[in-house]
Scaffold this motif. Structure first.
Motif, PDB file in Angstrom:
ATOM      1  N   ASN A 517      29.463 -32.707  55.344  1.00  0.00           N
ATOM      2  CA  ASN A 517      30.562 -31.901  55.876  1.00  0.00           C
ATOM      3  C   ASN A 517      30.339 -30.432  55.553  1.00  0.00           C
ATOM      4  O   ASN A 517      30.464 -30.015  54.400  1.00  0.00           O
ATOM      5  CB  ASN A 517      31.899 -32.357  55.293  1.00  0.00           C
ATOM      6  CG  ASN A 517      32.198 -33.810  55.607  1.00  0.00           C
ATOM      7  OD1 ASN A 517      31.613 -34.380  56.529  1.00  0.00           O
ATOM      8  ND2 ASN A 517      33.103 -34.415  54.847  1.00  0.00           N
ATOM      9  N   ASP A 558      32.064 -27.811  53.266  1.00  0.00           N
ATOM     10  CA  ASP A 558      33.522 -27.748  53.264  1.00  0.00           C
ATOM     11  C   ASP A 558      34.041 -27.914  51.842  1.00  0.00           C
ATOM     12  O   ASP A 558      33.400 -28.548  50.985  1.00  0.00           O
ATOM     13  CB  ASP A 558      34.113 -28.852  54.152  1.00  0.00           C
ATOM     14  CG  ASP A 558      33.760 -28.660  55.619  1.00  0.00           C
ATOM     15  OD1 ASP A 558      33.353 -27.552  55.984  1.00  0.00           O
ATOM     16  OD2 ASP A 558      33.878 -29.640  56.387  1.00  0.00           O
ATOM     17  N   ASP A 559      35.217 -27.355  51.598  1.00  0.00           N
ATOM     18  CA  ASP A 559      35.850 -27.491  50.294  1.00  0.00           C
ATOM     19  C   ASP A 559      36.238 -28.942  50.069  1.00  0.00           C
ATOM     20  O   ASP A 559      36.639 -29.661  51.002  1.00  0.00           O
ATOM     21  CB  ASP A 559      37.087 -26.599  50.216  1.00  0.00           C
ATOM     22  CG  ASP A 559      37.540 -26.379  48.785  1.00  0.00           C
ATOM     23  OD1 ASP A 559      36.790 -26.757  47.861  1.00  0.00           O
ATOM     24  OD2 ASP A 559      38.638 -25.832  48.593  1.00  0.00           O
TER      25      ASP A 559
END
Length: 908
Positions: A517, A558-559
């Protein structure tokens, strides 16, 4: 020190001549016109009048307290920025600053023991408390090791070196040569222990250090301490020499400043030039070496920038009398800010940043910095307060308090051990015990505190004992205020344990759900910091970097939730090699897999891997070796080739050749292009995929992880017309192939799937032939893989711990002899600047350090009531000058009688 005219009754001519000689010597001593050089005297006559030598005072003294605090403050500021921004390019400069800290340990402690002569055990305990209370607390509460905070160990160790040196035969500390001989012996000991590979270092330290790897000392504490102490093994000794010669250096400055402006400039300028020449030689020589090479020479050349800074920082009274208050305040808490940077400002032992406000780095920096500074200052105050309470000047009280402290810590360990056996150890239980224990400690301290003579302290204790306890927050007593704080902190702590991150560690296997991601982030060349950094490094026009259309890109993940512990980062060559030590990584597949293989090789330090070369053969195997790491590629265009490669992988125990430790494979495009036109070919491909799944599972059963790489996004519009590529392997057609492999269980059979379309779909327009991408695009796939290898493959355990490095590897006898020569100049030349002060005496002979000994030290000893000096023949000690008030409010010259004159001559 003022030039004084002494009026006496008329004497015979011989006496008068003697009197004039005395006055000339007195003027010479005080910077007057009488000089050994008549030419110099004539030069003075032609210049402005010579001023009296100023008295030493705290405001304009060289290296005064405010100035040393400022010095520590700006160095600590740079030290913190070095860690915060991981600025490894300035390592050598930071190394010098640590040298300065250790130098001040010798300077400060020598000065204390010389002036106070306090060698009692209480003084030692108080000093050890100041240096080690907080670090001991952190070791107990954070599970860290003492060697991790090596600067505290450096200061403690070298404090003892100063203490033992001054304590042994302390009666000779106030003789001209006794203390210098003692320091000379210390210098020889340092030379033999650190600069000769004689085994003495190991012999002296064997009872205290070992070879077992630990946090902060992966090579064992013996090597770690040898390495850390060797970097600065001369620094404290040089600080002691400067402190010994400090009265002379102070008088040297003041005498120079009593000269005319011309001779001040000549003397100070020549000395400054000599120091700058030495500084330039160091800066262009040892200072420019790499980190490893520089570490070998820091102990021997680090004093050059140090004394250069001291000289120019104290060049004039105006400079000496001014300090920067902010840096001065930082300097007071350098120990606390150094220690707490590992746990508050930074995390993971200064390897990552503490984030309280994600997504707002500047706001987070401000918030964390305020918290960090406030807490550091508070810990500084608490350390001093507790030292005064636990270690008063009463020796018996010190012993009693230390015994009680040890018993308390032991009781805490016993309680925790009992709770762990009873399986009741939890944060809630610890919180309850903390409140109960805190109340007990509070009452014990109040009831047993001893009045040390402080009226305010006695009143506070009396008030507490009478029951009129001072109110705390909101009118609540201190007991309940403390309990309330414990509860609040406990709740916050528990929340952070459940939702927060942890120390940097290899990524767990649960991160596989997040590893694909991410997105490509544009890098803005218009950002001011980047533009000016490029200007400094590459000498380009800054505005030429700014473009709203031509943006570079960098892959970013992504976080993820903090408690997932999945902190993906771009891995460098050193990190990847360390994680894959002793392993064999095998890539198998077509040109898409080969491009990822080349990108992975570039991450490992092969910059030209995969470079465009139309003449190079493409469909071949490639082998690359990186020391104890093998990274190979095997060409397998069709699924049948993939199956054959997997079948060749046997059990590690029976395989004659080195088996792969992880297999990264991918394919599908060639089968779709050449073997997917008829129903029979489609059925055959589906059947082959099933066989591939079986082989993947078999290889996994051998304990070898298998990574499957799905084909990257196809740029249909860029596909050439030849071989029917636009119709056979368009993006829509390749989606069919990806779905086939997934439905047959390829992705579920793999240990990990690297999703090709994830890092190529947003950059599909950059595909120049419809299939392949610019080299930089594949870096995302190789970085995804590099992060995933954390849980896929672990480094090969070494056959037992590696042989530890041995003390003596950094010994340099020739450089040690060189530094001994400099220290000899400082000891027998009476010069804190290691002989450089004699350059100034070329123009002003009266400031030669060897001529200033008795004048400087007799004044110091008289002011501090130290043992009286016994001057040698030919040296004159200035008498204490007395003045009486005249009738008009001014001062009149003292007119001593014959007895006073004889006393004056006797003292001289």
């Amino acid at each position: 020190f003022y030039t004084v005219k002494i009026h006496v009754k008329p004497k015979p001519a011989a006496a008068q001549n003697g009197k004039k000689a005395d006055e000339s010597e007195l003027e010479l001593r005080n910077g007057g016109t009488a000089d050994a050089s008549h030419g110099h005297q004539n030069g003075h006559a032609a210049d402005s009048a010579i001023k009296p030598v100023a008295e030493a005072n705290d405001a304009t003294e060289i290296l005064n307290r405010d100035q040393t605090e400022e010095w520590k403050g700006w160095m600590q500021f740079m030290f913190l920025l070095y860690h915060y921004f991981h600025a490894e390019e300035v390592y050598n400069s930071i190394r010098i600053m640590i040298t300065c800290y250790v130098w001040m340990t010798g300077f400060g402690n020598f000065s204390f023991f010389y002036l106070k002569a306090d060698y009692g055990i209480v003084r030692v305990l108080q000093m050890l408390w100041r240096l080690n209370f907080l670090v001991g607390f952190l070791c107990l509460t954070q599970g860290t090791t003492y060697i991790l905070y090596y600067i505290c160990l450096l200061h403690t160790y070298f404090f003892f070196m100063v203490y033992v040196t001054m304590r042994l035969d302390s009666s000779i500390n106030y003789t001209k040569w006794g203390i210098r001989i003692k320091l000379g012996i210390l210098g020889l000991i340092i030379f033999c222990v650190w600069d000769l590979d004689s085994g003495l270092f190991r012999l002296f330290h064997l009872p205290f250090f070992g070879t077992t790897p630990m946090l902060g000392a992966t090579g064992g504490s013996m090597w770690e301490w040898y390495f850390r102490s060797t970097l600065d093994h001369w620094s404290t000794f040089l600080g002691m020499i400067f402190a010994l010669n400090f009265p002379i250096t102070s008088l040297f400055y003041r005498k120079l400043e009593a000269q005319s402006l011309t001779f001040q400039i000549l003397a100070k300028g020549s000395m400054g030039l000599a120091l700058l020449v030495a500084f330039g030689a160091w800066a262009m020589g040892p200072f420019r070496a790499g980190k490893i090479e520089y570490n070998q020479t820091n102990a021997y050349f680090g004093f050059i920038p140090l004394i250069t800074y001291i000289y120019f920082r104290n060049l004039t009274p105006w400079l000496r009398g001014r300090t920067f208050e902010l840096l001065h305040q930082i300097g007071k808490t350098t120990l606390e800010t150094y220690l707490m940077q590992h746990h508050i400002w930074l995390t993971s032992n200064a390897k990552s940043l503490l984030t309280l406000v994600p997504g707002w780095p500047k706001l987070n920096f401000l918030l964390v910095s305020i918290l960090y500074v406030v807490l550091s200052r508070r810990l500084y105050q608490l350390t001093l307060f507790l030292r005064g309470m636990m270690l008063p000047d009463d020796k018996a009280a010190c012993y009693r308090n230390l015994a009680g402290l040890a018993a308390t810590v032991g009781a805490c360990y016993g309680i925790v051990y009992a709770m762990s056996i009873l399986d009741v150890l939890s944060l809630e239980a610890v919180g309850i015990l903390s409140v109960v224990f805190g109340v007990a400690v509070y009452h014990t301290v109040i009831s047993r505190s001893v009045d040390a003579g402080n009226d305010a302290g006695a009143a506070a204790i009396a008030t507490a004992k009478s029951g009129s306890v001072r109110k705390g927050l909101g009118g609540i007593t201190p007991i309940w205020t403390g309990a309330f704080i414990v509860v609040i902190v406990g709740i916050f702590w528990k929340h952070m344990i459940a939702t927060g991150a942890r120390t940097l560690q290899p990524l767990p296997s649960t991160c596989s759900q997040y590893v694909n991601n991410g997105v490509w982030m544009p890098m803005n060349g218009c950002e001011e910091g980047e533009r000016h950094a490029a200007n400094r490094v590459h000498s380009i026009y800054t505005e030429s970097l700014c473009s709203s259309t031509d943006l570079g890109h960098l892959w970013a993940w992504d976080d993820v939730p903090s408690n997932s512990y999945c902190r993906f980062t771009h891995r460098d060559s050193k990190t990847i090699k360390k994680g894959l030590r002793g392993r064999n990584v095998l890539f198998v597949g077509d040109s898409i897999t080969r491009h990822v293989y080349h990108s992975f090789s570039r991450q490992l330090g092969v910059p030209d891997a995969g470079k465009y070369n139309a003449t190079a053969e493409k469909h071949v195997d490639i082998d690359r070796n990186f020391g104890n790491l093998d990274v190979n590629f095997q060409w397998a265009a069709y699924i049948t080739d993939l199956i054959d490669k997997l079948k060749a992988i046997k059990s590690p125990a029976s395989d004659d050749r080195k088996h792969p430790d992880v297999v990264i494979m991918g394919g599908g495009a060639w089968d779709k292009l050449w073997h997917y036109s008829t129903d029979e070919e489609k059925a055959a491909l589906a059947s082959s995929v099933q066989v591939l799944v079986t082989e993947m599972k078999r290889v996994r059963e051998l304990g070898i992880p298998v990574v499957w790489m799905t084909p990257t996004t196809i740029n249909t519009l860029a596909l050439p017309e030849m071989d029917g590529k636009p119709t056979k392997i368009s993006e829509n057609e390749m989606k069919i192939v990806r779905a086939l492999y997934k439905s047959k269980g390829v992705e579920s059979a793999a240990t990990l799937v690297v999703d090709g379309p994830v890092f190529t779909e947003s950059r599909v327009n950059e595909s120049y032939d419809g299939v392949h991408y610019p080299l930089q695009v594949y870096s995302a796939g190789s970085q995804i893989l590099a992060n995933a290898l954390d849980w896929l493959v672990s480094p090969v355990p070494l056959d037992g711990p590696p042989p530890p490095k041995q003390p003596g590897e950094m010994a340099h006898p020739n450089l040690g002899l060189m530094i001994l020569c400099f220290t000899l100049a400082g000891l027998i030349g009476f010069d804190g600047f290691m002989g450089f002060s004699y350059v100034a005496s070329i123009f002003v002979p009266s400031v030669s350090p060897n001529l200033l000994y008795y004048e400087a030290f007799s004044t110091l000893h008289r002011k501090k009531k130290l043992p009286e000096l016994k001057p040698e023949t030919g040296h004159h000690v200035p008498p204490p000058i007395q003045r009486s008030e005249s009738s008009d409010g001014g001062e009149e010259d003292v007119q001593p009688d014959e007895e006073a004159a004889s006393l004056l001559n006797k003292e001289s």
